[in-house]
Scaffold this motif. Structure first.
Motif, PDB file in Angstrom:
ATOM      1  N   GLY A 261      -3.729  -4.914  -1.992  1.00  0.00           N
ATOM      2  CA  GLY A 261      -3.214  -5.278  -0.778  1.00  0.00           C
ATOM      3  C   GLY A 261      -4.331  -4.873   0.286  1.00  0.00           C
ATOM      4  N   LEU A 262      -3.870  -5.622   1.501  1.00  0.00           N
ATOM      5  CA  LEU A 262      -4.524  -5.515   2.626  1.00  0.00           C
ATOM      6  C   LEU A 262      -3.937  -4.807   3.732  1.00  0.00           C
ATOM      7  CD1 LEU A 262      -7.270  -6.215   4.430  1.00  0.00           C
ATOM      8  CD2 LEU A 262      -6.059  -8.052   5.172  1.00  0.00           C
ATOM      9  N   GLU A 263      -4.435  -3.805   4.495  1.00  0.00           N
ATOM     10  CA  GLU A 263      -3.783  -3.084   5.692  1.00  0.00           C
ATOM     11  C   GLU A 263      -4.551  -3.135   6.644  1.00  0.00           C
ATOM     12  OE1 GLU A 263      -1.743   0.670   4.441  1.00  0.00           O
ATOM     13  OE2 GLU A 263      -0.683  -0.614   2.708  1.00  0.00           O
ATOM     14  N   ALA A 264      -4.170  -2.550   8.008  1.00  0.00           N
ATOM     15  CA  ALA A 264      -4.719  -2.692   9.205  1.00  0.00           C
ATOM     16  C   ALA A 264      -6.156  -1.818   9.056  1.00  0.00           C
ATOM     17  CB  ALA A 264      -4.168  -2.109  10.253  1.00  0.00           C
ATOM     18  N   ALA A 265      -7.300  -2.403   9.775  1.00  0.00           N
ATOM     19  CA  ALA A 265      -8.520  -1.797   9.756  1.00  0.00           C
ATOM     20  C   ALA A 265      -9.417  -1.900   8.553  1.00  0.00           C
ATOM     21  CB  ALA A 265      -8.367  -0.469  10.422  1.00  0.00           C
ATOM     22  N   HIS A 266      -8.912  -2.395   7.423  1.00  0.00           N
ATOM     23  CA  HIS A 266      -9.572  -2.445   6.420  1.00  0.00           C
ATOM     24  C   HIS A 266     -10.246  -3.797   6.213  1.00  0.00           C
ATOM     25  CE1 HIS A 266      -8.231   1.069   3.760  1.00  0.00           C
ATOM     26  NE2 HIS A 266      -7.114   0.994   4.361  1.00  0.00           N
ATOM     27  N   SER A 267     -11.555  -4.116   5.849  1.00  0.00           N
ATOM     28  CA  SER A 267     -12.224  -4.948   5.661  1.00  0.00           C
ATOM     29  C   SER A 267     -12.178  -5.937   4.359  1.00  0.00           C
ATOM     30  CB  SER A 267     -13.680  -4.901   5.962  1.00  0.00           C
ATOM     31  OG  SER A 267     -14.239  -4.049   5.159  1.00  0.00           O
ATOM     32  N   ARG A 268     -11.422  -5.237   3.574  1.00  0.00           N
ATOM     33  CA  ARG A 268     -11.165  -5.828   2.221  1.00  0.00           C
ATOM     34  C   ARG A 268      -9.935  -5.302   1.719  1.00  0.00           C
ATOM     35  NH1 ARG A 268     -15.400  -7.134   3.420  1.00  0.00           N
ATOM     36  NH2 ARG A 268     -17.604  -7.673   2.488  1.00  0.00           N
ATOM     37  N   ARG A 269      -9.416  -6.225   0.720  1.00  0.00           N
ATOM     38  CA  ARG A 269      -8.438  -5.954   0.000  1.00  0.00           C
ATOM     39  C   ARG A 269      -8.613  -4.776  -0.885  1.00  0.00           C
ATOM     40  NH1 ARG A 269      -3.717  -8.865  -0.340  1.00  0.00           N
ATOM     41  NH2 ARG A 269      -3.375 -10.730   1.214  1.00  0.00           N
ATOM     42  N   ARG A 270      -7.900  -3.669  -0.603  1.00  0.00           N
ATOM     43  CA  ARG A 270      -8.267  -2.276  -1.514  1.00  0.00           C
ATOM     44  C   ARG A 270      -7.033  -1.318  -1.611  1.00  0.00           C
ATOM     45  NH1 ARG A 270     -11.426  -0.893   3.035  1.00  0.00           N
ATOM     46  NH2 ARG A 270     -13.500  -1.518   2.240  1.00  0.00           N
ATOM     47  N   ILE A 271      -5.996  -1.815  -1.337  1.00  0.00           N
ATOM     48  CA  ILE A 271      -4.628  -0.801  -1.411  1.00  0.00           C
ATOM     49  C   ILE A 271      -3.981  -1.113  -2.790  1.00  0.00           C
ATOM     50  CG2 ILE A 271      -2.697   0.118  -0.138  1.00  0.00           C
ATOM     51  CD1 ILE A 271      -5.402  -0.129   1.541  1.00  0.00           C
ATOM     52  N   VAL A 272      -4.023  -0.119  -3.662  1.00  0.00           N
ATOM     53  CA  VAL A 272      -3.351  -0.160  -4.680  1.00  0.00           C
ATOM     54  C   VAL A 272      -1.855   0.186  -4.754  1.00  0.00           C
ATOM     55  CG1 VAL A 272      -3.395   0.718  -7.300  1.00  0.00           C
ATOM     56  CG2 VAL A 272      -5.480   0.483  -5.786  1.00  0.00           C
ATOM     57  N   HIS A 273      -0.858  -0.430  -5.009  1.00  0.00           N
ATOM     58  CA  HIS A 273       0.429  -0.355  -4.954  1.00  0.00           C
ATOM     59  C   HIS A 273       1.062  -0.060  -6.272  1.00  0.00           C
ATOM     60  CE1 HIS A 273       0.735  -1.600  -0.638  1.00  0.00           C
ATOM     61  NE2 HIS A 273      -0.219  -2.380  -1.074  1.00  0.00           N
ATOM     62  N   ALA A 274       2.194   0.553  -6.320  1.00  0.00           N
ATOM     63  CA  ALA A 274       3.239   0.779  -7.493  1.00  0.00           C
ATOM     64  C   ALA A 274       4.486   0.418  -7.091  1.00  0.00           C
ATOM     65  CB  ALA A 274       2.993   2.161  -8.089  1.00  0.00           C
ATOM     66  N   ASP A 275       5.238  -0.454  -7.969  1.00  0.00           N
ATOM     67  CA  ASP A 275       6.606  -0.765  -7.651  1.00  0.00           C
ATOM     68  C   ASP A 275       6.541  -1.284  -6.129  1.00  0.00           C
ATOM     69  OD1 ASP A 275       9.227  -1.096  -8.233  1.00  0.00           O
ATOM     70  OD2 ASP A 275       9.828   0.629  -7.516  1.00  0.00           O
ATOM     71  N   GLY A 276       5.753  -2.560  -5.784  1.00  0.00           N
ATOM     72  CA  GLY A 276       5.915  -2.858  -4.371  1.00  0.00           C
ATOM     73  C   GLY A 276       5.611  -1.930  -3.379  1.00  0.00           C
TER      74      GLY A 276
END
Length: 513
Positions: free
Chosen positions: A116-131
């Motif tokens: 996923g993408l979150e603020a101030a990240h230049s790439r999609r790099r957020i790993v989620h679990a169960d949404g």
């Protein structure tokens, strides 16, 4: 508590049952350790409430150097670059550790991690679990792993009250439980106690998280760092409930926008708009509210009809207030969310007090600087837990000594909340900070249930007063500009008390930050 604590003497003691504490205990196996938790594991830890996930450079178009650059940029010149580099480069391996421990991360149909993408990240790099239930899923797996590890003795319903120190080093933990006081003799203690949300009226954290770990370290003589940097999340659900439900940054990452009661996107003039760094978005929302507007998150178009599918926890929280995010605007306001400051530690988690380590939100590694990059917190806890475990395991016990247990009052943050909420919010000013420091010193000196929360609040207030600039999450209306040189701050409880006493005799307190 029926067990004989004499049988546990000499074991390392980990205080805290969130991700940092659980992973430290697991990494120390098979060495016997004792884990103290004031609540049943997973029941009252901020970790379980985390929605955003963990940041790590795992995408084909990503690399640790890019993650590092984003972290340093968000930290606004105050990150410890070396610490940040070590942590972000170790992040992918920490994700692998969690997966091996049974965390069910969200994946694409092809089996790859969904990023996923979150603020101030230049790439999609957020790993989620169960949404949006990342913290809950990580905690489920870790609690299961801890309970099935024979070397870990979990003692629930026990709250640490003081650290015993003799000749400058740790000798034990004085705690309280339902049957009275108890003393654990040990020369090795790990603080993994979480943050300070309970010191504020508006917070997204459990109200029981009121800086206990900071108080334990401070009263043991430890140095604390960067306490003035408190992150306010710009999108907490603006309703009657406290603590306030969080509307994850991931919602804006999927296209939701911030509007006022007229429907205007008043963040249009900001670089990055809704996905600008959190401190910038929080101040913009705060000012708009102060000008008499209402502020909303508009997710009706994006994510739109799929909102509940992607963000079931948030959808449930909104539903309790009669809001359907796919059809209705979500009222929001900033709320205290994370503490960048903490007990000053090195990369091995060692504090300035021999025999004392800290990990997770209670620690200040220098990763976050003046403004934490989204989803770096759980990553820091997961990475740091291994390094702390290795260092504790490689250190001699140091000779914990039996001592008499004594009753100490349960900390009550309620008298402190109005002071910190007013003086140490999204914006601060010198006069408000001085007034708060004087009042907090008086509360501390009463030596009652408010004393420990007041001690933490006093150190934060003095650190904020001494930083006569605006940087990251610390914004002084009387010093709106950034100093030419970025310097981290350090403070002890004795220094904070001295400064507060001086305030009573002098109208000016010069900066040493």
């Amino acid at each position: 508590m029926s067990m004989d604590v004499r049988d546990l003497a000499g074991r390392p003691v980990i205080i805290g049952g969130g991700i940092a504490g659980l992973m430290t205990a697991l990494h120390m196996a098979p060495e016997p350790v004792l884990l103290l938790s004031r609540s049943p594991l997973g029941a009252d830890a901020s970790s379980a409430w985390a929605q955003g996930g963990l940041a790590a450079s795992l995408g084909d178009n990503d690399e640790p150097a890019l993650h590092l650059a984003d972290t340093l940029a968000a930290g606004d010149g105050l990150c410890d670059a070396q610490a940040a580099e070590h942590i972000v480069y170790a992040a992918p391996a920490a994700i692998e550790d969690l997966a091996r421990l049974g965390v069910r991360f969200d994946r694409t149909p092809e089996g790859a991690l969904r990023l996923g993408l979150e603020a101030a990240h230049s790439r999609r790099r957020i790993v989620h679990a169960d949404g949006d239930g990342s913290g809950r899923e990580v905690m489920r797996a870790l609690v299961s792993a801890v309970r099935s590890t024979p070397s870990i003795v979990v003692v629930e319903g026990v709250e640490a009250r003081r650290l015993a120190v003799e000749d400058g080093r740790i000798t034990g933990v004085l705690a309280s439980c339902s049957t009275g006081p108890v003393f654990f003799a040990t020369g090795r203690v790990v603080l993994a106690t979480g943050g300070i949300g309970g010191l504020f009226h508006d917070t997204t954290n459990p109200l029981g998280s009121c800086g206990q770990g900071l108080a334990l370290a401070a009263r043991a003589g430890a140095v604390l760092a960067d306490l003035e940097f408190i992150q306010f999340h710009p999108t907490a659900l603006d309703g009657p409930g406290r603590p306030m439900p969080l509307i994850s940054e991931a919602v804006r990452g999927e296209g939701a926008v911030i509007v006022d009661e007229t429907g205007r996107r008043f963040l249009d003039g900001l670089r990055g708009a809704e996905l600008a760094p959190r401190d910038i978005v929080a101040r913009a929302v705060w000012r708009h509210l102060a000008d008499g507007h209402r502020v909303f998150l508009d997710a009706r178009e994006k994510p739109g009809a799929t909102f509940a599918q992607h963000f079931p926890t948030i959808a449930s929280a909104c539903s309790k207030d009669g809001i359907d995010p796919a059809r209705d605007l979500i009222p929001i306001r900033p709320a205290q969310h994370y503490h960048m400051g903490g007990v000053a530690v090195d990369l091995a988690g060692r504090t300035s007090v021999p025999g004392l380590w800290a990990c997770g939100e209670v620690a200040s590694t220098g990763l976050h600087g003046a403004n934490r990059l989204a989803s770096n917190s759980l990553t820091e806890a997961a990475v740091g837990a291994r390094w702390v475990a290795e260092n504790v395991a490689g250190s001699p016990d140091g000779g914990g000594k039996p001592a008499m247990a004594a009753n100490l009052p349960t900390p009550d943050p309620r008298p402190v909340r109005p002071l910190l909420s007013h003086a140490l919010g999204v914006t601060r000013d010198g006069e408000g900070l001085k007034e708060a420091a004087r009042a907090l010193l008086l509360l501390l000196q009463r030596h009652d249930t408010a004393s420990d929360p007041a001690a933490v609040g006093l150190m934060i207030a003095v650190a904020a007063l001494l930083r006569r600039e605006s940087r990251g999450a610390h914004y002084r209306t009387d010093f709106p500009h950034q100093a030419a040189v970025a310097r981290r701050s350090e403070i002890t409880l004795d220094a904070a008390m001295f400064a507060a006493r001086e305030l009573a005799n002098s109208p000016m307190l010069e900066s040493v930050a």
